[in-house]
Write an enzyme that holds these catalytic residues in place. Structure first.
Site, mmCIF file in Angstrom:
data_model
loop_
_atom_site.group_PDB
_atom_site.id
_atom_site.type_symbol
_atom_site.label_atom_id
_atom_site.label_comp_id
_atom_site.label_asym_id
_atom_site.label_seq_id
_atom_site.Cartn_x
_atom_site.Cartn_y
_atom_site.Cartn_z
ATOM 1 N N GLY A 148 0.671 -1.258 0.056
ATOM 2 C CA GLY A 148 0.062 0.111 -0.041
ATOM 3 C C GLY A 148 0.959 1.252 0.043
ATOM 4 O O GLY A 148 0.151 2.225 -0.178
ATOM 5 N N GLY A 195 2.878 2.597 -2.200
ATOM 6 C CA GLY A 195 3.057 3.012 -3.693
ATOM 7 C C GLY A 195 2.742 4.311 -4.207
ATOM 8 O O GLY A 195 1.543 4.545 -3.755
ATOM 9 N N CYS A 220 -0.579 3.580 -5.975
ATOM 10 C CA CYS A 220 -1.299 2.352 -5.383
ATOM 11 C C CYS A 220 -2.510 2.904 -4.568
ATOM 12 O O CYS A 220 -2.455 4.206 -4.016
ATOM 13 C CB CYS A 220 -0.285 1.709 -4.516
HETATM 14 P P1 5GP Z 1 6.661 3.603 -5.731
HETATM 15 O O1 5GP Z 1 8.123 3.658 -5.609
HETATM 16 O O2 5GP Z 1 6.067 4.175 -6.910
HETATM 17 O O3 5GP Z 1 6.205 4.302 -4.375
HETATM 18 O O4 5GP Z 1 6.133 2.296 -5.438
HETATM 19 C C1 5GP Z 1 6.261 1.231 -6.251
HETATM 20 C C2 5GP Z 1 5.749 0.079 -5.918
HETATM 21 O O5 5GP Z 1 4.177 0.070 -5.973
HETATM 22 C C3 5GP Z 1 5.812 -1.072 -6.887
HETATM 23 O O6 5GP Z 1 6.989 -1.935 -6.943
HETATM 24 C C4 5GP Z 1 4.692 -2.295 -6.633
HETATM 25 O O7 5GP Z 1 5.079 -2.954 -5.367
HETATM 26 C C5 5GP Z 1 3.530 -1.110 -6.229
HETATM 27 N N1 5GP Z 1 2.457 -1.082 -7.025
HETATM 28 C C6 5GP Z 1 2.883 -0.951 -8.372
HETATM 29 N N2 5GP Z 1 1.601 -0.869 -9.003
HETATM 30 C C7 5GP Z 1 0.672 -0.906 -8.114
HETATM 31 C C8 5GP Z 1 -0.862 -0.906 -8.110
HETATM 32 O O8 5GP Z 1 -1.523 -0.994 -9.249
HETATM 33 N N3 5GP Z 1 -1.556 -1.340 -6.870
HETATM 34 C C9 5GP Z 1 -0.876 -1.539 -5.757
HETATM 35 N N4 5GP Z 1 -1.370 -1.671 -4.649
HETATM 36 N N5 5GP Z 1 0.662 -1.486 -5.807
HETATM 37 C C10 5GP Z 1 1.407 -1.075 -7.117
#
Ligand code: 5GP
Length: 346
Positions: free
Chosen positions: A181, A183, A186
């Site tokens: 959660g 991300g 996300c």
């Molecule tokens: P960020 O670095 O952008 O904060 O987080 C990246 C991570 O978000 C990814 O490696 C993956 O674990 C998570 N993530 C990617 N796409 C989604 C999505 O559509 N839903 C959710 N719940 N998590 C995502």
């Protein structure tokens, strides 16, 4: 029903307290790390950062640039075998160690993984990635994968609690991906109410993993180089980045120009955009758990990488860590109710 009343923290809830240091320059700091793994006999050295296995981030173009900097790319799972072959045939063999092959847990995923690894046996890293690493089906798939590939390094996730980290390590994983959660694209926490503040998840999961000789990747929630430093300070062995590496020349997503300004599309792998693209739409029984956003084009990813590495070196000098490996030991977090001064921040 039960309530845990311990306060759990995210990156924005803390800062790292400076400490006396004998380092006279950032140039004295070594960010490279060497790892041996719990199950695989492979050893690895490099900069412990991962580009996330999203189709807008974990691209072959990204991997070509990052591998030369000794940084990992978890390649997203939607490339065809032919595309994999073209990419790997052109990649220098010494760079294979910075490539992780992502897979889901279906029968077709297993077959595709087999085809990729059969064609290129020197690939060493497998990333079994599901949104909910607590499912029995996932643990069984992990056990099967370990049986089939006794010597590969297996990354498995995502989870956020110590007992599940232990279960996955005992089931055959070498590295556990931690984060539910946090991300940038996300929406799981909004759609389901489920999650765990990322800094506490790292602290608790690193403790569980290191106790068994395993490792963790902090996945998601880093917005600034300072957050990456906090993730390492909390005990992460690796840090995975999505949003921070999105929007670059090497990232996926369409480049659009509006009034002379360039933008790139970025979306979650559970967003409607991703599901339309890869599985023909959002199934009736589920909700999209990801956002689609348009972000300002950031140019070459190497520039961002240098900014992150420079920030990390500076963190290390502030706390007297001559190597990234020492950062956790030298980290004292202070709880705060403010971060940076945003008066001139647009
Ligand atoms: P960020 O670095 O952008 O904060 O987080 C990246 C991570 O978000 C990814 O490696 C993956 O674990 C998570 N993530 C990617 N796409 C989604 C999505 O559509 N839903 C959710 N719940 N998590 C995502």
């Amino acid at each position: 029903m039960r309530i845990e009343t311990d306060l759990k923290l995210g990156f924005k809830d803390v800062m790292i307290r400076p400490k006396r240091s004998t380092l006279s320059s950032r140039a004295e700091v070594t960010l490279e790390r060497n790892f041996n793994f719990l199950h695989s006999s492979t050893s690895w050295s490099g900069l412990p950062i991962f580009a996330a296995n999203m189709d807008t981030v974990g691209t072959f173009e990204m991997a070509k640039v990052l591998a030369k900097e000794k940084i990992f790319t978890a390649i997203h799972k939607h490339y065809t075998i032919a595309e994999w072959n073209t990419f790997l045939d052109a990649l220098a063999p010494e760079l294979f160690q910075y490539i992780a092959v992502s897979t889901g847990t279906g029968k077709n995923d297993a077959k595709k993984l087999r085809d990729i690894l059969d064609g290129h046996p020197s690939l060493q890293f497998i990333c079994i990635d599901v949104a909910n690493g607590y499912s029995e089906h996932f643990v069984n798939f992990l056990k099967e994968t370990r049986k089939e590939y006794p010597d590969k390094v297996i990354i498995a996730g995502n989870v956020v609690t110590g007992e599940m980290v232990e279960e996955l390590l005992l089931a055959g994983a070498d590295i556990i991906k931690v984060g539910i959660g946090p991300g940038s694209v996300c929406t799981t926490r909004v759609k389901t109410g489920v999650g765990y503040p990322q800094l506490s998840a790292i602290i608790e999961c690193a403790d569980a993993a290191h106790g068994l000789g395993g490792h963790i990747i902090s996945d998601g929630g880093c917005v600034t180089p300072g957050d990456v430093a906090k993730a390492f300070g909390a005990g992460a062995d690796f840090v995975m980045l999505g949003g921070m590496l999105a929007g670059h020349e090497e990232s996926g997503g369409e480049l659009v120009e509006v009034d002379g300004n360039k933008f790139k599309q970025f979306y979650g792998m559970s967003s409607t955009t991703a599901m339309n693209k890869h599985v023909g739409g959002v199934a009736d029984y589920r909700a999209s758990e990801g956002k689609t956003v348009t972000i300002a084009y950031k140019g070459k990813v190497l520039h961002t990488i240098m900014d992150i590495l420079g920030g990390l070196r500076s963190t290390c000098t502030y706390v007297g860590a001559s190597r990234l490996k020492e950062l956790t030991k030298r980290t004292t977090f202070i709880r705060v109710s403010e971060q940076e001064n945003r008066i001139y921040t647009e």
